[in-house]
Write a protein that holds these residues in place. Structure first.
Motif, PDB file in Angstrom:
ATOM      1  N   VAL A 112       0.859  -1.189   0.000  1.00 22.72           N
ATOM      2  CA  VAL A 112       0.000   0.000   0.000  1.00 22.72           C
ATOM      3  C   VAL A 112       0.894   1.237   0.000  1.00 22.72           C
ATOM      4  CG1 VAL A 112      -1.925  -1.103   1.207  1.00 22.72           C
ATOM      5  CG2 VAL A 112      -0.157   0.087   2.530  1.00 22.72           C
ATOM      6  N   ALA A 113       0.345   2.344  -0.444  1.00 23.67           N
ATOM      7  CA  ALA A 113       1.081   3.606  -0.439  1.00 23.67           C
ATOM      8  C   ALA A 113       0.288   4.643   0.343  1.00 23.67           C
ATOM      9  CB  ALA A 113       1.323   4.093  -1.869  1.00 23.67           C
ATOM     10  N   ILE A 164       2.913  -6.452   5.208  1.00 18.96           N
ATOM     11  CA  ILE A 164       2.526  -5.590   4.093  1.00 18.96           C
ATOM     12  C   ILE A 164       3.561  -4.477   3.967  1.00 18.96           C
ATOM     13  CG2 ILE A 164       1.062  -4.083   5.547  1.00 18.96           C
ATOM     14  CD1 ILE A 164      -0.893  -3.914   3.166  1.00 18.96           C
ATOM     15  N   ARG A 165       3.907  -4.117   2.754  1.00 20.21           N
ATOM     16  CA  ARG A 165       4.876  -3.032   2.551  1.00 20.21           C
ATOM     17  C   ARG A 165       4.145  -1.704   2.442  1.00 20.21           C
ATOM     18  NH1 ARG A 165       9.330  -4.162  -1.509  1.00 20.21           N
ATOM     19  NH2 ARG A 165      10.280  -4.946   0.390  1.00 20.21           N
ATOM     20  N   VAL A 166       4.654  -0.711   3.131  1.00 22.45           N
ATOM     21  CA  VAL A 166       4.066   0.627   3.138  1.00 22.45           C
ATOM     22  C   VAL A 166       5.022   1.578   2.426  1.00 22.45           C
ATOM     23  CG1 VAL A 166       3.163   2.501   4.551  1.00 22.45           C
ATOM     24  CG2 VAL A 166       2.908   0.131   5.316  1.00 22.45           C
ATOM     25  N   LEU A 167       4.519   2.234   1.389  1.00 21.90           N
ATOM     26  CA  LEU A 167       5.325   3.148   0.574  1.00 21.90           C
ATOM     27  C   LEU A 167       4.919   4.596   0.797  1.00 21.90           C
ATOM     28  CD1 LEU A 167       5.116   1.206  -2.832  1.00 21.90           C
ATOM     29  CD2 LEU A 167       6.764   0.879  -0.970  1.00 21.90           C
ATOM     30  N   ARG A 168       5.764   5.500   0.341  1.00 21.53           N
ATOM     31  CA  ARG A 168       5.471   6.936   0.372  1.00 21.53           C
ATOM     32  C   ARG A 168       5.048   7.405  -1.018  1.00 21.53           C
ATOM     33  NH1 ARG A 168      10.544   9.760   3.434  1.00 21.53           N
ATOM     34  NH2 ARG A 168      11.721   8.571   1.914  1.00 21.53           N
ATOM     35  N   ARG A 169       3.878   8.026  -1.075  1.00 15.84           N
ATOM     36  CA  ARG A 169       3.400   8.585  -2.340  1.00 15.84           C
ATOM     37  C   ARG A 169       3.135  10.072  -2.181  1.00 15.84           C
ATOM     38  NH1 ARG A 169      -2.265   7.248  -5.708  1.00 15.84           N
ATOM     39  NH2 ARG A 169      -2.516   9.390  -6.460  1.00 15.84           N
ATOM     40  N   LEU A 170       3.450  10.822  -3.206  1.00  9.74           N
ATOM     41  CA  LEU A 170       3.123  12.250  -3.277  1.00  9.74           C
ATOM     42  C   LEU A 170       2.130  12.478  -4.402  1.00  9.74           C
ATOM     43  CD1 LEU A 170       3.743  15.310  -2.595  1.00  9.74           C
ATOM     44  CD2 LEU A 170       5.364  15.205  -4.508  1.00  9.74           C
ATOM     45  N   THR A 171       1.066  13.243  -4.128  1.00 11.37           N
ATOM     46  CA  THR A 171       0.177  13.730  -5.178  1.00 11.37           C
ATOM     47  C   THR A 171       0.200  15.248  -5.145  1.00 11.37           C
ATOM     48  OG1 THR A 171      -1.285  11.805  -5.067  1.00 11.37           O
ATOM     49  CG2 THR A 171      -2.169  13.799  -6.088  1.00 11.37           C
ATOM     50  N   ALA A 172       0.650  15.852  -6.237  1.00 11.24           N
ATOM     51  CA  ALA A 172       0.719  17.312  -6.334  1.00 11.24           C
ATOM     52  C   ALA A 172      -0.449  17.812  -7.171  1.00 11.24           C
ATOM     53  CB  ALA A 172       2.048  17.744  -6.961  1.00 11.24           C
TER      54      ALA A 172
END
Length: 269
Positions: free
Chosen positions: A43-44, A91-99
């Motif tokens: 998931v992100a 579960i892997r946790v990711l970093r997401r950016l939405t600009a």
């Protein structure tokens, strides 16, 4: 493997030097745990900002608590974590950016060190001009186009523009949360438009879930394709292969020199 690349952080996380309360982090932890229970492997957490990206926007990630049964992509040296696989039952946790970008000059902030700290960078265009810039490679760090699925766009996602993005490996997100929040008719219109111009290629399903009950099983989401006349196999790929391709695009962008020489091995997402 199934992916949900959009677990939104609250609005406060999108401000420079933003902070969240313990209650807010607890709800995010419950949402992540729910995703794990339903069969997602990755998931992100999605940090949405408006305008230019600054180094101060990264401060929120220093305050993230350790979630149970999870691996955080930024908790270790990035190269080592990228090469590791998800441990069984975790579960892997990711970093997401939405600009969210309304002025083309704001997009240039995505070409630099702060943007490279994220595992995935998305742009939410507010006009056709911004959509074109996000799709034609004007800004270096764009892995995904994230149109607002619950509102009228005021412009068309033209097939010619979308084709440029797909040729560059840029994906298109279809988040289903607006359909649960009372904007179902508008969601169907927008999602059908994305399906039409992409033909399912490069399309990524996400939840946009703000709380645990909003998470749906991967197969429930894949079945949404039926309402949009999307082939079942393509709909499933939008939760698996296409999502992985978006992450691979991001990893390649940040770990190669001019897209030629790889510095690290490919991420084992």
């Amino acid at each position: 493997m199934f992916y949900d690349l959009n677990i939104p952080l609250p609005e406060a996380a999108g401000k420079p030097n933003g902070r969240l309360s313990g209650h807010e982090w607890a709800q995010i932890a419950q949402t992540i745990e729910r995703a794990r229970e339903l069969g997602y492997s990755v998931v992100a957490l999605n940090q949405t900002i408006h305008g230019r990206l600054t180094p101060e926007h990264l401060q929120i990630w220093d305050t993230v608590p350790q979630f149970a049964n999870s691996q955080r992509s930024w908790a270790e040296a990035r190269a080592a974590d990228a090469r590791s696989s998800v441990r069984r039952g975790e579960i892997r946790v990711l970093r997401r950016l939405t600009a969210v970008i309304s002025d083309a000059t704001q997009g240039h902030s995505l070409s630099g060190a702060p943007a490279n700290e994220y595992d995935l960078v998305a742009v939410q265009p507010t006009s056709e001009k911004i959509l074109l810039a996000a799709c034609n490679g004007t800004w270096e760090a764009v892995d995904m186009v994230a149109l607002d699925m619950g509102s009228r766009w005021g412009f068309l996602a033209k097939q010619k523009i979308v084709a440029q993005a797909l040729a560059l490996g840029v994906s298109f997100e279809v988040a289903f949360q607006p359909a649960l929040e009372g904007a179902r008719q508008q969601w169907v219109c927008n999602a059908s438009n994305i399906v039409r111009v992409t033909r399912g290629q490069g399309m990524v399903w996400t939840s946009g879930a703000r709380q645990p009950p909003d998470i749906r099983t991967p197969y429930d989401i894949a079945n949404l394709g039926n309402a949009l006349q999307l082939n079942g196999d393509l709909s499933k790929c939008a939760l698996s292969d296409n999502a992985r391709a978006a992450l691979t695009h991001a990893f390649t962008r940040t770990s190669t020199l001019r897209a030629v020489a790889s510095i690290h091995q490919e991420a084992a997402y």
